[in-house]
Design an enzyme around this catalytic site. Structure first.
Site, PDB file in Angstrom:
ATOM      1  N   ARG A 223       0.862  -1.181   0.000  1.00 43.84           N
ATOM      2  CA  ARG A 223       0.000   0.000   0.000  1.00 43.84           C
ATOM      3  C   ARG A 223       0.898   1.230   0.000  1.00 43.84           C
ATOM      4  NH1 ARG A 223      -3.781  -2.613  -1.518  1.00 43.84           N
ATOM      5  NH2 ARG A 223      -5.578  -3.264  -0.290  1.00 43.84           N
ATOM      6  N   HIS A 271      -1.716   1.280  -9.718  1.00 47.97           N
ATOM      7  CA  HIS A 271      -2.378   0.205  -8.950  1.00 47.97           C
ATOM      8  C   HIS A 271      -2.930  -0.867  -9.898  1.00 47.97           C
ATOM      9  CE1 HIS A 271      -4.357  -0.733  -4.833  1.00 47.97           C
ATOM     10  NE2 HIS A 271      -4.210  -1.827  -5.525  1.00 47.97           N
TER      11      HIS A 271
END
Ligand code: GLV
Length: 308
Positions: A223, A271
């Site tokens: 993350r 992402h």
């Protein structure tokens, strides 16, 4: 049950895959969930804070992704309701492919060859010795383990750091603060596949980056919150870190003014390293719906204390 995602295509795919497997499943699309008493299963990505506490008969919360930080960040999460994550073989395979691609790209000096080609320049760069190239995985869960094993099969020297020591053939395992330092000191490539928890937030910081050998590479597919951006940028600027491939960011989409976009040693991936697919994830959610409705424990339960 209801499903909540801000992405309409995700919602459409999940409804279609779940309905194929169980034709009588009644699926509502958040926020159209009334009457709330009917809701026993919530399948969510980034639920609104406090929302999950509204359903008096909620039996299980399912994550639409492998990570559950988007659920656990809610301080008003109902106590005692099990949370389940997706353990998706397709997601695991795709993540390993991504990490293989980006480590091998640096390892085999692809950026240098591409730069030389842009200038029609013939360069000689011998391939580095794979057996002497040390990879350090932060996180040896479902994702880290699969990638680590695949790199091991290619002949790399592979180690990993995790909350608890892991027994994986041919892979050195580290844990704890001392273990973290030992892993960092040996890693030519640092690959983060950790869950984001109170313990792992900001783990890629100045102090830890300084422990890496000079010229190391960083790949972050965990993350954005794992990285202290200013610290990574200054390690890149000084050349201590030779390159970084980043798939996740503090704020997504990454703002167009963020220095990562134009940094010559940073590869920004939006992402996209690996995403959950409704096709491969739906069967385990159907099984979990069946289990919680039958009063059984669901699969792939999250440990709230550990944060993943
Ligand atoms: C994606 O980031 C996921 O958690 O599945």
């Amino acid at each position: 049950m209801f499903i909540k995602s801000d992405d309409h295509e995700t919602v459409r795919e999940w409804i279609s895959e779940l309905s194929v497997l169980q034709t009588d499943l009644e699926i509502r699309v958040w926020p159209n969930v009334d009457p709330i008493e009917d809701i026993d299963f919530a399948l969510v990505w980034d639920p609104r804070l406090g929302d999950l506490a509204r359903y008096p008969n909620l039996k299980c919360i399912g994550s639409l992704g492998a990570g559950v930080d988007h659920i656990l960040k809610d301080p008003g999460l109902p106590e005692g309701v099990p949370i389940v994550r997706l353990v998706d073989q397709q997601l695991i395979r795709a993540m390993s492919e991504f990490v293989l691609l980006h480590v091998l790209r640096y390892h085999r000096q692809q950026p240098q060859f591409e730069a030389a080609q842009r200038e029609s320049r013939w360069i000689t760069l011998p391939p580095p010795n794979t057996g002497e190239t040390r990879l350090g995985f932060l996180g040896l869960g479902e994702l880290g383990r699969d990638a680590a094993i695949k790199f091991r099969a290619l002949g790399f020297d592979v180690a990993g750091w995790s909350r608890r020591l892991k027994q994986i053939d041919g892979i050195s395992s580290y844990s704890g603060q001392d273990g973290l330092a030992a892993l960092l000191e040996r890693s030519h490539y640092l690959i983060c596949l950790l869950p984001l928890t109170a313990e792992t937030r900001g783990i890629i910081n100045r102090r830890n980056l300084a422990l890496l050998p000079t010229g190391a590479f960083v790949i972050n597919c965990g993350r954005g919150g794992h990285v202290v951006d200013e610290d990574l940028l200054s390690a890149l600027d000084s050349g201590h870190v030779a390159g970084a491939t980043l798939d996740v960011f503090h704020v997504e989409p990454l703002s167009s003014s963020h220095p990562y976009w134009r940094h010559p040693r940073v590869t920004v991936i939006p992402h996209a390293s690996s995403l959950t697919s409704a096709r491969s994830g739906a069967p385990q959610m159907i099984e979990n719906i069946r289990r919680v409705r039958a009063g059984e424990a669901p699969m792939n339960q999250v440990n709230r204390q550990a944060g993943y």
